[in-house]
Each structure stands twice: as C-alpha cells, then as structure tokens.
Scaffold this active site. Structure first.
Site, short mmCIF file in Angstrom:
data_model
loop_
_atom_site.label_atom_id
_atom_site.label_comp_id
_atom_site.label_asym_id
_atom_site.label_seq_id
_atom_site.Cartn_x
_atom_site.Cartn_y
_atom_site.Cartn_z
N ASP A 139 -36.76 18.50 20.51
CA ASP A 139 -36.96 17.08 20.17
C ASP A 139 -38.46 16.81 20.14
O ASP A 139 -39.25 17.67 20.48
CB ASP A 139 -36.25 16.16 21.18
CG ASP A 139 -36.58 16.53 22.61
OD1 ASP A 139 -37.73 16.97 22.89
OD2 ASP A 139 -35.69 16.39 23.48
N ASP A 176 -41.57 14.30 21.34
CA ASP A 176 -42.01 13.26 22.26
C ASP A 176 -43.37 12.74 21.81
O ASP A 176 -44.22 13.51 21.35
CB ASP A 176 -42.12 13.83 23.68
CG ASP A 176 -40.80 14.46 24.13
OD1 ASP A 176 -39.82 13.72 24.29
OD2 ASP A 176 -40.75 15.70 24.28
N ASP A 231 -46.24 17.87 33.93
CA ASP A 231 -45.87 18.95 34.84
C ASP A 231 -46.68 20.24 34.62
O ASP A 231 -47.48 20.62 35.47
CB ASP A 231 -44.36 19.19 34.87
CG ASP A 231 -43.71 19.28 33.50
OD1 ASP A 231 -44.45 19.31 32.49
OD2 ASP A 231 -42.48 19.33 33.43
#
Ligand code: ATP
Ligand code: MG
Length: 438
Positions: free
Chosen positions: A54, A56, A139
C-alpha cells in the site's frame, strides 16, 4: 543533523510505479501549499524493486486540513490520528508529521492534539512536528525514507538508504526505549526481516528476548492483525522459527510454547512445520487459506495436552476434547483476539478430530457432508503424517471419500485406549495416540 537528499537520478523510484491514487493525493496536497511525501513501505519496496502493499503519505497538513481537501476522506484512530483517503478498495493513509518525544518523556496534554505515555509505552501520539522530527520517531531506518513529490528526491534522515543497500533492519534510536514505547515493533522487525530477506541488526535484536514478554500487555486485537501478517505471508514456517529464535513466540501463544517445552520438540514441531509448510505452499500456489486452519494448527499442541490432562483426571474422551478446546480458545483469546468468523471454524476443526475417529454406522456419511469436513480431514492428514494420529485412520478416510458407498473395513483397533501416555519421553518420534473408535 542534516538529511541526505538523494536526487531523482540517483534512486530507482519512478512515478510510473506509484499508484495513480497515491499520486493524486500527493499532488493535491502539494498544490494546496502543503509538503507531501510518500513514505514507509512505498519507498522501501520500490527502492528494492518490489511491489508495495500500500502507499502511505506524510504531510505537514493537519488531519482536519487533509479532510477539507478530499471528499472521500475519513479521520481514524485516537491513539494515532490519521486521514484515510478512499478510492474504491484502495486506501491512501495520510499521516501528519509527528514531533519527537522530549528527552525525559512528556505525559501532559498538548494544545495541539496530545501525546500520552504510560510506563514508557506510547499510548497516544498526536503532537505534530516537522519532517525531520517525524523521520526519527518512525520505527526502522528503511521505513523512514521520504519521496518528495515536489522534486522527486528522497529525503533520508536516519541512514535508511545505506541499510536498504546492506539489507539491515535497524531500529531508529535507542532500541530498548523504542521497543518499550511500542512492543509490536519487535514483531514488525521479524516481519520485515522475513519479507525482505534482511537481517535484524545485532543491536536491534539484542534487547528483544528480555522485552518479549511486554507483548503480553498489548491489545489482543492488534496482535491478531500482526500475527495474521506474519503467518499469512507465505513464510509462516520461517516466521514461526524466527519468532521462536527471538523469544517472541512465547508471549503470543504461551500455551503452545509451554507444551513444546514440556513434551519435547520432536513431539510437536513436525506437526506445526507440516501445517505451516502446507499453508505456505497453498499461498504460493494462489490457493485459498483460512486463518482458522492456521490457528487450529498452532494451538493444537495445547489442546492435546489439556485433553490428556483431563483424561488422566478421569474425564471421558469426548467431553475431555470439548473442554480442552474451550479452555485453550478462551485463554488464547486473551493474547490474540480471533474474530468469531475464524474462532468458530477453528473449534470445529478441533472437535471434528474426535468425530473423525468414530466412523461407525451412518456417522461417516454425515461427517462427509459437514461443511468443515474438508478442513478437518486435511488436518487429520497432517496429524497422521507427523505421528499425532494413526495413519490407518487417515487412510480410511482417504478411501472412504473416493467410494462412500462402500466403506472400507475397519481394522480392529489395537485394544482399548491407553491411559496416561507417557509425556515425559524425551527421545524418539511421537507415539501415535490410539483414537477411540466409538
Ligand atoms: P507494509 O505496508 O508493507 O506492511 P509499511 O512499512 O508501509 O509496511 P505500515 O504499517 O503501512 O508499514 O506503516 C507505514 C509506516 O509508518 C512505516 O513504514 C513506518 O515508517 C511507520 N510506522 C508504522 N508502524 C509504526 C510503529 N509501530 N512505530 C513507528 N513507526 C511506525
Ligand atoms: Mg504501508
């Protein structure tokens, strides 16, 4: 620290590989005067020549401002407020730049949204900031690359490009602090390492075993999402092994882990490996797989152990299995919340194992017509192949399906059900447990 800017001719991301809808979102944000970047998996996977799952987007526009630009936009999330822009089945996730945590942690509400820590855990993060700050609270370094729609360059604040080249999953910042902020990052490290064929940087991996247990306090619904991504990836077997290697399987499925420990690897790892290998092969061949089967297999050792405990305590076989299924499911639900559409068929696969062993009279025909027969039979085959069910039982069902009018004869079962099979046995393959034959 100044970021590294990689100009358009020095990286391999091309607009042709970005979805039209993601481009639409990026351009509309930019044309409205905001900063707009593709970030995360989109940049990472395209840089590696892979197709992103996907897209982002990161921007300096506030969620409410994003909503004003797109009619098809919904704001979601309390813990982490985001805008979802919907284009039919495709959702482009738009996140506003977050600020960095202050050195000593801040627990106060902010005028601008809010950020809340509880025992080092970031339970809400809606304090907005700049791209430079946003990059450092992501992260992993390889997830913190920003593709700028304004000049098609990539902005790298965390050394992500180098780690991408070297094949390294490295947490940004102090690993222990970042894992405590969000323990799910430990599972994400494993998932990305597997998916990309990367290694987890030793400093990132080091604190994981000691912190693994902090996953036990995570919301069970979030762990379900994460477990699904790990086990439905087509690499379930590697995921299982890698989770165990880092001590992460225990907090996810403590009752299975305990059974493996007590009854020995040889008793159960062949079964789990066969079931996960089977799932991976099906995914590889584009065949449907259901999480119900997967979780049925991962939890089966715990069900069997509990069943045996109940039988040893004098419970008859049929209610013992029923009760074991109910108990294990209820316990597991506290860690990984299986939605009913998976937990109900999972239970059926389990309880059908008892019914498949009692095949006399009209029973077998009735079972054949059961909507869960196929899954339960496949499960039985895996059990037989790994010594958890008698091979002749699986054979019988194989033959019976081919010719239901002429049930194969049942070999007389070898005596009564043995009680208290020795569970302490350390070596050798598993002893098939004789099944009741009704
Ligand atoms: P994929 O979509 O292929 O699973 P992804 O990297 O895009 O991988 P997402 O879950 O879509 O992962 O998240 C998008 C980005 O948001 C990540 O790349 C990362 O930069 C950031 N992110 C997501 N989850 C976290 C988290 N728990 N902690 C910090 N940053 C996160
Ligand atoms: Mg993504």
């Amino acid at each position: 620290m100044a970021p590294t800017i990689i100009p358009r001719d020095k990286h391999s991301i091309s607009r042709a590989d970005i979805s039209d809808n993601a481009l639409k979102v990026l351009y509309r944000l930019r044309n409205a005067g905001y900063e707009a970047y593709m970030v995360g998996g989109g940049v990472r996977d395209l840089s590696l020549g892979r197709e992103p799952k996907d897209f982002d987007v990161a921007t300096d526009a506030r969620p409410e401002e994003v909503r004003k630009l797109f009619r098809n936009c919904r704001l979601i999330g309390r813990r982490f407020r985001l805008a979802h822009v919907h284009f039919g089945p495709e959702i482009i996730e738009v996140a506003t730049f977050r600020a960095l945590r202050e050195p000593d942690g801040d627990a106060e509400d902010h005028a601008d949204g809010d950020r809340v820590y509880e025992n080092g855990r970031l339970v809400r993060d809606n304090v907005y900031g700049t791209l430079a700050e946003d990059a450092l609270r992501r992260d992993f370094t390889v997830n913190a690359l920003y593709y700028n729609i304004d000049d098609f360059s990539v902005v790298d604040h965390a050394g992500g490009m180098e780690d991408l080249r070297a094949g390294v999953i490295r947490l940004i910042g102090e690993p222990e602090v970042r894992f405590r902020e969000d323990p799910v990052r430990m599972l994400r490290a494993v998932r990305f390492a597997l998916k990309l064929g990367f290694r987890i940087h030793p400093q990132t991996a080091a604190p994981i075993p000691a912190l693994a247990e902090t996953l036990a306090d995570m919301p069970a619904a979030r762990l379900f999402d994460e477990a699904l991504k790990l086990f439905m990836s087509g690499m379930a077997l590697e995921a299982f092994e890698m989770l165990r290697h880092h001590g992460l399987f225990d907090p996810l499925m403590p009752w299975t882990a305990e059974t493996l420990e007590e009854e020995g690897e040889d008793r159960w790892v062949p079964f789990i490996a066969a079931a996960l290998g089977n799932t991976d092969a099906r995914i590889g061949a584009d065949k449907p797989v259901t999480p119900a089967f997967l979780f049925a297999a991962l939890l089966w050792p715990a069900v069997r152990r509990r069943e045996q405990q109940l039988i040893d305590a004098g419970e008859p076989a049929v209610p013992a299995l029923q009760q074991a299924c109910a108990e294990v499911q209820a316990l597991q639900q506290t860690r990984i919340a299986l939605p009913k559409r998976f937990s109900i068929p999972m239970r059926e696969i389990w309880t059908m194992q008892g019914r498949l062993a009692r095949r006399g009279g009209k029973r077998a025909l009735r079972l054949l017509a059961h909507p869960r027969f196929r899954a339960a039979y496949d499960f039985l085959e895996l059990r037989a192949a790994s010594g958890d069910a008698p091979e002749d039982l699986a054979q019988w069902w194989r033959a019976f399906q081919e010719n239901p009018d002429k049930p194969p004869s049942q070999r007389p079962s070898s005596g009564r059900r043995r009680r208290g099979r020795s569970r302490r046995k350390k070596s050798g393959a598993a002893t098939p447990t004789p099944e009741g034959d009704g």
